[in-house]
Scaffold this active site. Structure first.
Site, PDB file in Angstrom:
ATOM      1  N   SER A 127       0.833  -1.193   0.000  1.00 19.88           N
ATOM      2  CA  SER A 127       0.000   0.000   0.000  1.00 19.88           C
ATOM      3  C   SER A 127       0.866   1.240   0.000  1.00 19.88           C
ATOM      4  O   SER A 127       1.976   1.231   0.544  1.00 19.88           O
ATOM      5  CB  SER A 127      -0.929  -0.032   1.221  1.00 19.88           C
ATOM      6  OG  SER A 127      -0.755   1.124   1.997  1.00 19.88           O
ATOM      7  N   LYS A 128       0.340   2.299  -0.594  1.00 22.73           N
ATOM      8  CA  LYS A 128       1.169   3.500  -0.708  1.00 22.73           C
ATOM      9  C   LYS A 128       1.362   4.186   0.643  1.00 22.73           C
ATOM     10  O   LYS A 128       2.179   5.089   0.762  1.00 22.73           O
ATOM     11  CB  LYS A 128       0.608   4.454  -1.759  1.00 22.73           C
ATOM     12  CG  LYS A 128      -0.740   5.034  -1.458  1.00 22.73           C
ATOM     13  CD  LYS A 128      -1.120   6.013  -2.552  1.00 22.73           C
ATOM     14  CE  LYS A 128      -2.572   6.400  -2.418  1.00 22.73           C
ATOM     15  NZ  LYS A 128      -3.222   6.736  -3.634  1.00 22.73           N
TER      16      LYS A 128
END
Ligand code: GLU
Length: 465
Positions: A253-254
């Site tokens: 995930s960013k």
């Protein structure tokens, strides 16, 4: 011959998961001598942006995943979806639903209160007592008996009881198609034989199988790719570990790491290495870790993709990148890095560098040092200033400016002044590179060649005078 597609929603740039999906579709299509198509799923008009679409296409081009034919854009195909939905209504496979948002809210609340899974209760199915006015959407009449099963190319048999599904909206009140419907109409119309996408789409797939059947379309083969995990970070932003001391992972995930493919390009990963590494997020070629995209396409088999989650490992990506760079002719590496220099210098830089950025850092001494701070000036020394000046003179007169001759000049000068080699070697390094660390100083000098060396030495000898 497989007909595959990559179907990104342009609500963001191309991320690692999307790039891997695109790659596996490309590799499977190429492996079978088939076709690889691009479909832009831009039905969410609010979140779909042209700059995201451009960025996705630019990233695919950079990776070298060439498509067969122009991109299909869902926003241009509303009439196709409407016609398909109308046909299902005529055949009794879809129906008008006049339930209002307030009614559906009420239904959901009641179901939640009873501890039931919130599901549309099919209140308009089979009815024709339509009100004279009022908005309606079209819902698909999912079979209520039996099971829905697929034979996934990676996961094997997957089946769900049909009673688990409700009747999904296929066309909203404003006439726009929902994802599950548009994707199925398009997969049919585009003649897609193999749908390869992340395992988070598994439930969608089972819903879509019913819609394919209802539309009388041949059901494609499906392959669901394993999740990609990244290192979990703790509250200080450091990589977290489990109680056992093992590294902790979570879904990529960013929030935790750079997921934009372009980030890796900017850090100096080259495209074939990125392709090589992305393939390894789920696929392994026994006995071969480093391969070109063409070798990947030749060897790729969906049946060999792992079911278990893949772990993103930056060090591994950097190592693969280093192998790809080392396999290239130095002139090509120099061009990729935007450095004008000799093959010899590139080879020296590539002893440590894993990426183009690291290579530029390794070879930063090719650029003139940007002045010397006090610490570096200190390295030039006061007590051996005279000896250093003598060395500069000697180097200026050197006829053959080779590594051996330069080394000899330093040695001779040291001998004359009763100094050990580093007492002149280090100031020379600092003067030439602006750093206390570099490859062998005589080698550096020989690569810079006489003119540049003398120029740098002259500008340094002015310091402190
Ligand atoms: N547009 C979907 C997404 O970006 C992909 C759908 C599909 O592959 O069918 O997740």
């Amino acid at each position: 011959m497989a007909v595959c597609r990559f179907a990104p929603s342009p609500t963001g740039r191309l991320h690692l998961g999307g790039a891997r999906t695109a790659l596996f579709n490309w590799a499977w299509a190429r492996h079978s001598g088939g076709t690889f198509l691009l479909r832009i799923e831009d039905t969410d008009r609010q979140r779909s942006l042209p700059e995201h679409e451009e960025a996705i296409i630019a990233a695919l081009d950079w990776l070298g995943l060439e498509r067969d034919g122009p991109a299909v854009r869902q926003s241009e195909r509303a009439a196709l979806y409407q016609a398909a939905a109308e046909r299902l209504v005529e055949e009794g496979k879809a129906y008008r639903c006049y339930a209002t948002a307030a009614e559906l809210d009420e239904l959901r609340t009641a179901q939640e209160r009873q501890g039931l899974k919130p599901q549309y209760d099919r209140r308009w199915r089979g009815r024709t007592d339509w009100p004279a006015t009022g908005e309606y959407c079209l819902r698909f009449a999912t079979p209520t008996e039996g099971d829905c099963a697929i034979s996934d190319l990676i996961r094997g048999e997957v089946s769900v009881a049909n009673k688990e599904f409700d009747d999904p909206v296929i066309l909203r009140a404003d006439g726009s198609a929902t994802y599950n419907f548009a994707a199925v109409v398009d997969d049919g119309e585009m003649g897609i034989t193999d749908v390869i996408r992340g395992e988070d789409h598994l439930t969608n797939t089972l819903r879509q199988v019913h819609i394919h059947r209802a539309l009388g379309q041949e059901i494609p083969r499906f392959a669901h790719l394993p999740l990609i995990l990244g290192r979990r970070l703790d509250e200080n932003g450091e990589p977290a570990t489990l109680e056992s001391g093992e590294p902790a992972y979570e879904r990529l995930s960013k929030r935790n790491m750079a997921v934009d493919v372009d980030h890796y390009r900017q850090m100096g990963i080259i495209a074939p290495a990125m392709v090589n590494y992305l393939a390894q997020l789920g696929w392994t070629q026994p006995g071969q870790e480093v391969y070109t995209p063409a070798e990947l396409a030749a060897a790729f088999e969906l049946g060999k993709v792992n079911k278990s989650a893949a772990r993103f490992d930056l060090e591994r990506l950097q190592w693969i990148n280093q192998q790809h760079l080392r396999a290239l002719p130095p002139a090509e590496v120099a061009e990729l890095a935007g450095i004008e220099t000799s093959a010899e210098a590139i080879e020296i830089g590539m002893e440590k560098a894993r990426t183009l950025t690291e290579l530029r850092e390794e070879l930063s001494w090719l650029q003139p040092p940007e002045g010397l701070d006090a610490t570096l000036q200190g390295q030039l020394g006061d007590d051996n200033r005279e000896a250093f000046a003598a060395l500069v003179q000697r180097l200026e007169k050197l006829e053959e400016f080779s590594q051996g001759a330069i080394k000899q000049a330093i040695k001779d000068c040291c001998k004359e002044h009763g100094l050990k080699f580093p007492r002149l070697g280090m100031p020379l390094r600092v003067a030439l590179t602006g750093k206390t660390k570099s490859p062998d100083v005589a080698l550096v000098a020989s690569i810079l060649e006489s003119n540049i060396c003398c120029e740098r030495l002259r500008s340094v000898s002015k310091i402190g005078k």
